[in-house]
Design a protein around this motif. Structure first.
Motif, PDB file in Angstrom:
ATOM      1  N   ALA A  15      -3.477  14.512  10.695  1.00 49.74           N
ATOM      2  CA  ALA A  15      -2.556  14.218  11.793  1.00 49.74           C
ATOM      3  C   ALA A  15      -1.597  13.080  11.450  1.00 49.74           C
ATOM      4  CB  ALA A  15      -3.331  13.866  13.066  1.00 49.74           C
ATOM      5  N   VAL A  16      -2.040  12.175  10.580  1.00 48.83           N
ATOM      6  CA  VAL A  16      -1.202  11.053  10.144  1.00 48.83           C
ATOM      7  C   VAL A  16      -1.010  11.164   8.641  1.00 48.83           C
ATOM      8  CG1 VAL A  16      -0.976   8.549   9.975  1.00 48.83           C
ATOM      9  CG2 VAL A  16      -2.070   9.567  11.990  1.00 48.83           C
ATOM     10  N   ARG A  17       0.232  11.119   8.207  1.00 48.49           N
ATOM     11  CA  ARG A  17       0.588  11.166   6.787  1.00 48.49           C
ATOM     12  C   ARG A  17       1.513  10.000   6.495  1.00 48.49           C
ATOM     13  NH1 ARG A  17      -1.862  13.572   3.154  1.00 48.49           N
ATOM     14  NH2 ARG A  17       0.037  13.874   1.991  1.00 48.49           N
ATOM     15  N   PHE A  18       1.585   9.605   5.232  1.00 50.57           N
ATOM     16  CA  PHE A  18       2.526   8.560   4.845  1.00 50.57           C
ATOM     17  C   PHE A  18       3.091   8.844   3.467  1.00 50.57           C
ATOM     18  CE2 PHE A  18      -1.493   6.947   3.191  1.00 50.57           C
ATOM     19  CZ  PHE A  18      -1.155   6.483   1.926  1.00 50.57           C
ATOM     20  N   THR A  19       4.268   8.263   3.240  1.00 51.78           N
ATOM     21  CA  THR A  19       4.889   8.221   1.925  1.00 51.78           C
ATOM     22  C   THR A  19       5.157   6.757   1.644  1.00 51.78           C
ATOM     23  OG1 THR A  19       5.933  10.380   2.235  1.00 51.78           O
ATOM     24  CG2 THR A  19       6.857   8.959   0.514  1.00 51.78           C
ATOM     25  N   LEU A  48       1.394  -3.334   0.310  1.00 49.58           N
ATOM     26  CA  LEU A  48       2.780  -2.877   0.201  1.00 49.58           C
ATOM     27  C   LEU A  48       3.628  -3.545   1.268  1.00 49.58           C
ATOM     28  CD1 LEU A  48       1.944   0.902   0.134  1.00 49.58           C
ATOM     29  CD2 LEU A  48       3.065  -0.292  -1.718  1.00 49.58           C
ATOM     30  N   PRO A  49       4.903  -3.814   0.988  1.00 51.64           N
ATOM     31  CA  PRO A  49       5.783  -4.262   2.067  1.00 51.64           C
ATOM     32  C   PRO A  49       5.837  -3.179   3.140  1.00 51.64           C
ATOM     33  CG  PRO A  49       6.817  -4.629  -0.071  1.00 51.64           C
ATOM     34  CD  PRO A  49       5.584  -3.798  -0.311  1.00 51.64           C
ATOM     35  N   GLU A  50       5.793  -3.588   4.409  1.00 47.78           N
ATOM     36  CA  GLU A  50       5.811  -2.623   5.513  1.00 47.78           C
ATOM     37  C   GLU A  50       6.966  -1.641   5.395  1.00 47.78           C
ATOM     38  OE1 GLU A  50       5.002  -4.095   9.609  1.00 47.78           O
ATOM     39  OE2 GLU A  50       4.908  -6.034   8.586  1.00 47.78           O
ATOM     40  N   GLY A  51       8.118  -2.116   4.979  1.00 46.20           N
ATOM     41  CA  GLY A  51       9.299  -1.273   4.874  1.00 46.20           C
ATOM     42  C   GLY A  51       9.220  -0.222   3.785  1.00 46.20           C
ATOM     43  N   ASN A  52       8.220  -0.299   2.937  1.00 47.02           N
ATOM     44  CA  ASN A  52       8.064   0.679   1.850  1.00 47.02           C
ATOM     45  C   ASN A  52       7.193   1.862   2.248  1.00 47.02           C
ATOM     46  OD1 ASN A  52       9.419  -1.325   0.459  1.00 47.02           O
ATOM     47  ND2 ASN A  52       8.167  -1.155  -1.370  1.00 47.02           N
ATOM     48  N   VAL A  53       6.725   1.874   3.485  1.00 47.67           N
ATOM     49  CA  VAL A  53       5.841   2.937   3.941  1.00 47.67           C
ATOM     50  C   VAL A  53       6.473   3.656   5.135  1.00 47.67           C
ATOM     51  CG1 VAL A  53       3.509   3.539   4.693  1.00 47.67           C
ATOM     52  CG2 VAL A  53       3.854   1.540   3.238  1.00 47.67           C
ATOM     53  N   THR A  54       6.563   4.972   5.032  1.00 48.21           N
ATOM     54  CA  THR A  54       7.052   5.801   6.123  1.00 48.21           C
ATOM     55  C   THR A  54       5.881   6.609   6.653  1.00 48.21           C
ATOM     56  OG1 THR A  54       9.196   6.001   5.018  1.00 48.21           O
ATOM     57  CG2 THR A  54       8.712   7.593   6.758  1.00 48.21           C
ATOM     58  N   TRP A  55       5.656   6.524   7.960  1.00 51.95           N
ATOM     59  CA  TRP A  55       4.520   7.194   8.587  1.00 51.95           C
ATOM     60  C   TRP A  55       4.981   8.435   9.340  1.00 51.95           C
ATOM     61  CZ3 TRP A  55      -0.243   5.490   7.412  1.00 51.95           C
ATOM     62  CH2 TRP A  55      -0.339   4.205   6.868  1.00 51.95           C
ATOM     63  N   GLU A  56       4.194   9.488   9.289  1.00 48.91           N
ATOM     64  CA  GLU A  56       4.392  10.706  10.078  1.00 48.91           C
ATOM     65  C   GLU A  56       3.176  10.858  10.978  1.00 48.91           C
ATOM     66  OE1 GLU A  56       5.090  14.099   7.558  1.00 48.91           O
ATOM     67  OE2 GLU A  56       6.139  12.833   6.117  1.00 48.91           O
ATOM     68  N   GLY A  57       3.377  11.377  12.183  1.00 44.24           N
ATOM     69  CA  GLY A  57       2.265  11.535  13.122  1.00 44.24           C
ATOM     70  C   GLY A  57       1.955  10.251  13.855  1.00 44.24           C
ATOM     71  N   GLU A  58       2.982   9.449  14.088  1.00 45.47           N
ATOM     72  CA  GLU A  58       2.787   8.138  14.714  1.00 45.47           C
ATOM     73  C   GLU A  58       2.137   8.217  16.091  1.00 45.47           C
ATOM     74  OE1 GLU A  58       5.886   5.097  14.034  1.00 45.47           O
ATOM     75  OE2 GLU A  58       6.894   6.673  12.891  1.00 45.47           O
ATOM     76  N   GLY A  79     -10.325   9.097  13.305  1.00 44.33           N
ATOM     77  CA  GLY A  79     -10.901   7.769  13.106  1.00 44.33           C
ATOM     78  C   GLY A  79     -10.639   7.140  11.753  1.00 44.33           C
ATOM     79  N   SER A  80      -9.906   7.826  10.874  1.00 44.68           N
ATOM     80  CA  SER A  80      -9.615   7.242   9.555  1.00 44.68           C
ATOM     81  C   SER A  80      -8.881   5.919   9.705  1.00 44.68           C
ATOM     82  CB  SER A  80      -8.745   8.197   8.723  1.00 44.68           C
ATOM     83  OG  SER A  80      -9.444   9.351   8.368  1.00 44.68           O
ATOM     84  N   HIS A  81      -9.290   4.954   8.917  1.00 43.53           N
ATOM     85  CA  HIS A  81      -8.621   3.656   8.909  1.00 43.53           C
ATOM     86  C   HIS A  81      -7.302   3.794   8.166  1.00 43.53           C
ATOM     87  CE1 HIS A  81     -13.032   2.690   8.967  1.00 43.53           C
ATOM     88  NE2 HIS A  81     -12.597   2.367  10.162  1.00 43.53           N
ATOM     89  N   LEU A  82      -6.215   3.241   8.721  1.00 41.45           N
ATOM     90  CA  LEU A  82      -4.889   3.425   8.136  1.00 41.45           C
ATOM     91  C   LEU A  82      -4.324   2.182   7.491  1.00 41.45           C
ATOM     92  CD1 LEU A  82      -3.349   5.588  10.995  1.00 41.45           C
ATOM     93  CD2 LEU A  82      -4.321   6.379   8.812  1.00 41.45           C
ATOM     94  N   TRP A  83      -4.462   1.024   8.140  1.00 42.24           N
ATOM     95  CA  TRP A  83      -3.946  -0.194   7.528  1.00 42.24           C
ATOM     96  C   TRP A  83      -4.527  -1.435   8.173  1.00 42.24           C
ATOM     97  CZ3 TRP A  83      -0.011   2.303  10.618  1.00 42.24           C
ATOM     98  CH2 TRP A  83       0.396   1.589  11.734  1.00 42.24           C
TER      99      TRP A  83
END
Length: 153
Positions: A15-19, A48-58, A79-83
């Motif tokens: 449900a949540v993805r990132f690049t 990582l700098p916050e600006g270097n991560v793009t989240w999908e499924g926010e 329940g996966s831990h994200l950050w």
């Protein structure tokens, strides 16, 4: 397909993805009580700098201000831990610590630091301990003044 220096990842249910862009090849380990309780083990993560991560499924991301100075996020579906992120304005804000296990390709990282080493349970150890920086709880509290004596045991 990802660009050079880019890595993708996500939670268990998808449900949540990132690049992430400009991903370093270094990781760190934290053995503090909060990280152990959050992960069930040690937090092995990549900063990582916050600006270097793009989240999908926010819409599926939930956060908790876990201390007066930091927050933790997770997927509300699985329940996966994200950050982990320092929220208090300081020299340590502006970055997210993403658990290594979230990356689609978690290989190629080198652990360069291990903190709260004196709080590590004796049931486990990580290879290469003699090749990385190690800090005790007292050393972390002294270096990272944002930590309170009553937090991050």
């Amino acid at each position: 397909m990802t660009a050079p220096g880019e890595k993708t990842g996500g939670c268990h249910c998808g449900a949540v993805r990132f690049t992430a862009r400009d991903v370093p090849d270094t990781a760190s380990i934290c053995h503090c009580k909060m990280c152990r309780r959050w992960t069930g083990s040690a937090l092995v993560g990549v900063s990582l700098p916050e600006g270097n991560v793009t989240w999908e499924g926010e819409a599926h991301i939930k956060t908790l201000q876990s201390t007066r100075w930091a927050e933790r996020a997770w997927c509300q579906r699985c329940g996966s831990h994200l950050w982990f992120r320092v929220t208090l304005a300081s020299a340590f804000s502006g970055e997210v610590e993403i658990p290594l296990g979230l990356f689609d390709e978690p290989d190629g990282f080198v652990v360069t630091s291990e903190i709260y080493i004196d709080k590590k349970p004796d049931a486990y150890a990580f290879d290469g301990a003699d090749t990385r920086t190690q800090m005790t709880r007292a050393e972390c509290v002294a270096k990272f003044s944002v930590l309170g004596e009553d937090e991050a045991e």
